[in-house]
Scaffold this motif. Sequence first.
Motif, short mmCIF file in Angstrom:
data_model
loop_
_atom_site.label_atom_id
_atom_site.label_comp_id
_atom_site.label_asym_id
_atom_site.label_seq_id
_atom_site.Cartn_x
_atom_site.Cartn_y
_atom_site.Cartn_z
N TYR A 54 -30.93 39.37 6.28
CA TYR A 54 -30.88 40.62 6.00
C TYR A 54 -32.08 41.08 5.27
N SER A 215 -26.99 45.37 4.11
CA SER A 215 -26.09 46.03 4.89
C SER A 215 -25.89 44.81 6.25
N MET A 216 -24.51 44.71 6.51
CA MET A 216 -24.14 43.95 7.73
C MET A 216 -23.60 44.45 8.82
N THR A 217 -23.79 44.16 9.84
CA THR A 217 -22.98 44.94 11.01
C THR A 217 -21.61 44.66 11.27
N ALA A 218 -20.94 45.64 11.99
CA ALA A 218 -19.53 45.29 12.16
C ALA A 218 -19.22 44.08 13.06
N ASP A 220 -20.80 41.53 12.49
CA ASP A 220 -20.79 40.20 11.50
C ASP A 220 -19.40 40.10 10.96
N TYR A 221 -18.68 41.35 10.52
CA TYR A 221 -17.67 41.55 10.02
C TYR A 221 -16.49 41.07 10.71
N VAL A 267 -16.73 50.99 7.70
CA VAL A 267 -18.08 50.95 8.54
C VAL A 267 -18.67 52.35 8.57
N ASP A 268 -19.91 52.19 8.31
CA ASP A 268 -20.70 53.64 8.35
C ASP A 268 -20.87 54.11 9.61
N THR A 271 -24.50 54.27 11.23
CA THR A 271 -25.30 53.05 11.30
C THR A 271 -24.61 51.92 11.97
N THR A 273 -22.92 49.86 10.30
CA THR A 273 -22.93 48.71 9.41
C THR A 273 -22.01 49.08 8.12
N SER A 275 -21.82 48.24 3.79
CA SER A 275 -22.45 47.65 2.49
C SER A 275 -21.72 46.53 1.82
#
Length: 395
Positions: A54, A215-218, A220-221, A267-268, A271, A273, A275
């Motif tokens: 990242y 920031s990581m993507t949803a 990734d979560y 999640v934002d 975006t 993503t 934080s």
Amino acid sequence: MKLNKKVLIPTAAVIVAAVVLSVILLRPEKEVVTPPTVMVEPVTTQDVEIYGEYVGRIRAQQFVEVRARVEGYLEKMLFDEGTYVPKNRILFIIDPRIYKAKADKAAAQLKKDEALALKAKRDLDRIRPLYEQNAASQLDLDNAVATYESATAAVSMSKADLMQAEMELSYTTVRSPISGHVSERHVDLGTLVGPGAQSLLATVVKSDTVLVDFSMTALDYLRSKERNVNLGHKDTTRSWDPYITVTLADNSVYPERGLVDFAEPQVDPKTGTFSVRAELPNPDQVLLPGQFTKVKLLLDVREDAIVVPRKAITIDNGSAYVYVALPNNKTDVRPIELGPEIGNNVVVERGVVTGERVIVEGFHKLMPGMEVTVVDKDDPMFNKPDSLAETPQVE
């Protein structure tokens, strides 16, 4: 002329023998096909570390603005810009004379009010026995009580005024709120500073430990949840913790590791993503707040994962497969499901088992069930390219 039969018979026999012998001698040799030579490596298991990469931003652990809390002219600056200052170190002096006068006045007023309160108490103590002996009226007693209570209230008010005056006087000496590196001054000596004027005097940054935001993507979560990994939460059931390493601008890897200590719980929507924050030691001040860097995060550790060399894998029409050398040295084709790539190896979710021999060299013209000559990767023939024959040889 009449031929003798006894002569013709042996001659014919000789001719036939010569013909048979010539046929035997002149017929082509039978082709002897040798099995192609292939190189194999065993299917192994190992603990596989899975990383994500990242873009991160370095942030100071503490960033404090030093502001003037009272109004006055800046008299002194008692630090060198850019140096390290300990907590409570005096940085600036604001002209204290007016605040010193206010404090002295409040102290004098307190003494006056305390004296009046003491007199009111003595008057009350004298009148109370007289009232009990009917030598003083109820009005006299009520006046004495009111005077005493008013005097004690005045004392309390004067104490508060003195405390406020002393506090304002203390604000004329501006100290560092934390230990850290102080910035350049934002005002010059002689400038009028204060809440109603120029209040920002300098900043102090504590960066011997820094925070790394990325920031990581949803997705990734969701994948971390599938692996029962909760970022930002200590998990004692695991033998490892999600840690990060950062790569500097010169592509060198920073030697210290950091641990993820926080993940945003939502999640934002703009975006897609969320934080994530990690804390990273910075004892030599190599990492500067505001700096962008590459972040490599350990997402998971797959224990005892089955891995095969990447060069053994063939992908055709979106399907992956490998050739396996069976114990009888014949080939078999195995469709496989691929996992993450780790260096020169690839995790295989299913299709092969530990101990089987996958063909890594010489499999391009093989067919299932074909007999092969197996060469192990540790064999001396490993470095002889001519030893890996892909076509039948004729003897």
